[in-house]
Design a protein around this motif. Structure first.
Motif, mmCIF file in Angstrom:
data_model
loop_
_atom_site.group_PDB
_atom_site.id
_atom_site.type_symbol
_atom_site.label_atom_id
_atom_site.label_comp_id
_atom_site.label_asym_id
_atom_site.label_seq_id
_atom_site.Cartn_x
_atom_site.Cartn_y
_atom_site.Cartn_z
ATOM 1 N N PRO A 3 42.454 79.128 63.142
ATOM 2 C CA PRO A 3 41.034 79.394 63.421
ATOM 3 C C PRO A 3 40.854 80.278 64.657
ATOM 4 C CG PRO A 3 41.626 77.245 64.279
ATOM 5 C CD PRO A 3 42.852 77.769 63.573
ATOM 6 N N VAL A 4 39.764 81.018 64.671
ATOM 7 C CA VAL A 4 39.394 81.799 65.853
ATOM 8 C C VAL A 4 38.216 81.079 66.497
ATOM 9 C CG1 VAL A 4 38.640 84.027 66.730
ATOM 10 C CG2 VAL A 4 40.182 83.922 64.760
ATOM 11 N N VAL A 5 38.450 80.596 67.710
ATOM 12 C CA VAL A 5 37.489 79.714 68.378
ATOM 13 C C VAL A 5 36.983 80.344 69.669
ATOM 14 C CG1 VAL A 5 37.215 77.452 69.451
ATOM 15 C CG2 VAL A 5 38.599 77.671 67.397
ATOM 16 N N ILE A 6 35.695 80.168 69.954
ATOM 17 C CA ILE A 6 35.111 80.625 71.220
ATOM 18 C C ILE A 6 34.293 79.492 71.824
ATOM 19 C CG2 ILE A 6 35.021 83.054 70.545
ATOM 20 C CD1 ILE A 6 32.044 82.676 69.965
ATOM 21 N N HIS A 7 34.079 79.575 73.140
ATOM 22 C CA HIS A 7 33.270 78.558 73.828
ATOM 23 C C HIS A 7 31.794 78.829 73.607
ATOM 24 C CE1 HIS A 7 31.531 76.225 77.185
ATOM 25 N NE2 HIS A 7 32.622 75.475 77.069
ATOM 26 N N GLU A 8 30.996 77.774 73.620
ATOM 27 C CA GLU A 8 29.567 77.899 73.334
ATOM 28 C C GLU A 8 28.790 78.678 74.389
ATOM 29 O OE1 GLU A 8 28.154 73.932 72.928
ATOM 30 O OE2 GLU A 8 28.667 73.350 74.982
ATOM 31 N N ASN A 9 29.383 78.873 75.573
ATOM 32 C CA ASN A 9 28.705 79.647 76.619
ATOM 33 C C ASN A 9 29.104 81.126 76.642
ATOM 34 O OD1 ASN A 9 27.192 77.472 77.582
ATOM 35 N ND2 ASN A 9 28.856 76.786 78.930
ATOM 36 N N VAL A 10 29.997 81.514 75.728
ATOM 37 C CA VAL A 10 30.381 82.926 75.625
ATOM 38 C C VAL A 10 29.168 83.738 75.193
ATOM 39 C CG1 VAL A 10 31.704 84.537 74.191
ATOM 40 C CG2 VAL A 10 32.827 82.547 75.184
ATOM 41 N N SER A 11 29.076 84.969 75.677
ATOM 42 C CA SER A 11 27.927 85.813 75.342
ATOM 43 C C SER A 11 28.036 86.345 73.918
ATOM 44 C CB SER A 11 27.827 86.989 76.308
ATOM 45 O OG SER A 11 28.867 87.919 76.082
ATOM 46 N N VAL A 12 26.900 86.717 73.379
ATOM 47 C CA VAL A 12 26.868 87.303 72.038
ATOM 48 C C VAL A 12 27.699 88.588 72.011
ATOM 49 C CG1 VAL A 12 25.389 88.384 70.304
ATOM 50 C CG2 VAL A 12 24.642 86.281 71.442
ATOM 51 N N TYR A 13 27.618 89.355 73.080
ATOM 52 C CA TYR A 13 28.390 90.605 73.158
ATOM 53 C C TYR A 13 29.882 90.326 73.064
ATOM 54 C CZ TYR A 13 30.419 94.883 75.031
ATOM 55 O OH TYR A 13 31.185 96.010 75.203
ATOM 56 N N LYS A 27 26.569 87.752 59.913
ATOM 57 C CA LYS A 27 25.120 87.868 59.742
ATOM 58 C C LYS A 27 24.386 87.366 60.979
ATOM 59 C CE LYS A 27 25.690 87.224 54.789
ATOM 60 N NZ LYS A 27 25.583 86.268 53.666
ATOM 61 N N ASP A 28 24.897 86.287 61.588
ATOM 62 C CA ASP A 28 24.270 85.760 62.806
ATOM 63 C C ASP A 28 24.304 86.803 63.916
ATOM 64 O OD1 ASP A 28 23.756 83.227 61.708
ATOM 65 O OD2 ASP A 28 25.793 82.560 62.170
ATOM 66 N N LEU A 29 25.459 87.433 64.083
ATOM 67 C CA LEU A 29 25.621 88.414 65.155
ATOM 68 C C LEU A 29 24.832 89.688 64.872
ATOM 69 C CD1 LEU A 29 29.432 87.941 65.896
ATOM 70 C CD2 LEU A 29 27.488 87.086 67.214
ATOM 71 N N LEU A 30 24.776 90.086 63.609
ATOM 72 C CA LEU A 30 23.995 91.269 63.248
ATOM 73 C C LEU A 30 22.515 91.032 63.501
ATOM 74 C CD1 LEU A 30 23.777 94.064 61.987
ATOM 75 C CD2 LEU A 30 23.693 92.976 59.727
ATOM 76 N N ARG A 31 22.050 89.828 63.148
ATOM 77 C CA ARG A 31 20.651 89.486 63.366
ATOM 78 C C ARG A 31 20.307 89.516 64.849
ATOM 79 N NH1 ARG A 31 20.931 84.745 61.438
ATOM 80 N NH2 ARG A 31 20.799 85.411 59.270
ATOM 81 N N MET A 38 23.826 80.425 67.172
ATOM 82 C CA MET A 38 24.790 79.877 66.205
ATOM 83 C C MET A 38 24.145 78.856 65.272
ATOM 84 S SD MET A 38 26.920 77.258 68.643
ATOM 85 C CE MET A 38 26.183 75.718 69.229
ATOM 86 N N THR A 39 24.799 78.622 64.145
ATOM 87 C CA THR A 39 24.425 77.524 63.253
ATOM 88 C C THR A 39 25.014 76.246 63.835
ATOM 89 O OG1 THR A 39 24.457 78.972 61.311
ATOM 90 C CG2 THR A 39 24.610 76.600 60.917
ATOM 91 N N ARG A 40 24.179 75.230 64.016
ATOM 92 C CA ARG A 40 24.608 74.027 64.711
ATOM 93 C C ARG A 40 24.948 72.879 63.757
ATOM 94 N NH1 ARG A 40 23.442 73.380 70.034
ATOM 95 N NH2 ARG A 40 22.426 75.127 71.109
ATOM 96 N N MET A 41 25.700 71.944 64.283
ATOM 97 C CA MET A 41 25.874 70.672 63.594
ATOM 98 C C MET A 41 24.514 69.968 63.566
ATOM 99 S SD MET A 41 29.015 70.431 62.697
ATOM 100 C CE MET A 41 29.145 68.694 62.298
ATOM 101 N N PRO A 42 24.152 69.260 62.510
ATOM 102 C CA PRO A 42 24.972 68.897 61.347
ATOM 103 C C PRO A 42 24.832 69.856 60.172
ATOM 104 C CG PRO A 42 22.966 67.636 61.282
ATOM 105 C CD PRO A 42 22.847 68.545 62.491
ATOM 106 N N ASN A 43 24.363 71.077 60.422
ATOM 107 C CA ASN A 43 24.155 72.029 59.330
ATOM 108 C C ASN A 43 25.402 72.863 59.051
ATOM 109 O OD1 ASN A 43 21.374 71.294 59.070
ATOM 110 N ND2 ASN A 43 20.933 72.529 60.891
#
Length: 236
Positions: free
Chosen positions: A111-121, A151-155, A172-177
């Motif tokens: 998997p490719v994982v990033i932290h939730e505080n990383v910027s969109v850029y 699609k999230d990043l493009l939006r 981002m799409t969050r849990m529990p979705n």
């Protein structure tokens, strides 16, 4: 227009999977002797290898490879001191049985994982550098908190927003979705989720006291590789 394009891409993916599936089915071909063996077992089973060899005027040793292929492929079932039975399954049914035994753990990717505080850029840069279509977002404890798709990043990129200052947890799409899978899940069940949800990847997770830990990913590319491997008889 956006919905129509998504539906079109999903239909194209289904067509590709079906064409590969048909190719896999067509590879289950038997030679003339194997067809004769099947017919003998259908009409006389249970029957021993020696009796099959006698009916074909061949030695047991000559038939051994053919019997092994028919048994391993699932056309025949062998029982000690009894003989061979015809399973009654078609090539398509045998393929379906094989697919139902494949598990996520045998085909998952890193998997490719990033932290939730990383910027969109930075997330956009990571996605391009890693050449993936989905990023999994985790917290300080490496627990899954969200998923980012192209699609999230493009939006998020549309408009005049300052991408370096927007953390990914905003978009981002969050849990529990989030649809997840586990190592022991059956590949075909995961494939159905990918198609039904119209998504590119699922995180493979491990249950912990704190939540879901991401240990892998299953993508549409993984699914295509599985079908190609089946068509080339690389998966038994």
């Amino acid at each position: 227009m956006r919905y129509n394009m998504m539906s079109y891409e999903n239909d194209i993916h289904k067509v590709k999977i079906r064409s590969l599936y048909l190719k896999v089915v067509s590879t289950i071909e038997l030679n003339k002797r194997q067809e004769q063996i099947l017919q003998i077992v259908k009409e006389n089973g249970p029957i021993t290898g020696e009796h099959i060899a006698d009916r074909l005027n061949l030695t047991r040793a000559t038939l051994r490879p053919d019997l092994a292929i028919l048994t391993m492929s699932g056309f025949l079932e062998a029982r000690p001191r009894v003989g061979y039975f015809f399973t009654g399954k078609t090539g398509t049914q045998l393929l379906a049985d094989k697919l139902k035994k494949l598990q996520v753990k045998d085909f998952q990717s890193i998997p490719v994982v990033i932290h939730e505080n990383v910027s969109v850029y930075d997330a956009i840069c990571t996605m391009f550098l890693e050449d993936v279509g989905t990023l999994f977002v985790v917290d300080d404890h490496s627990i899954l908190t969200g998923v980012l798709s192209r699609k999230d990043l493009l939006r998020a990129s549309i408009g005049k927003q300052e991408l370096p200052s927007i953390p990914v947890h905003i978009i981002m799409t969050r849990m529990p979705n989030i649809t997840v899978c586990r190592k022991e899940d059956i590949i075909m069940d995961v494939a159905k989720h990918l198609i039904e949800k119209q998504i590119d990847a699922l995180p493979v997770i491990k249950d912990t006291d704190k939540g879901f830990e991401v240990v892998g990913r299953i993508t549409k590319t993984n699914m295509t590789k599985i079908l190609v491997s089946l068509s080339e008889n690389e998966i038994i």
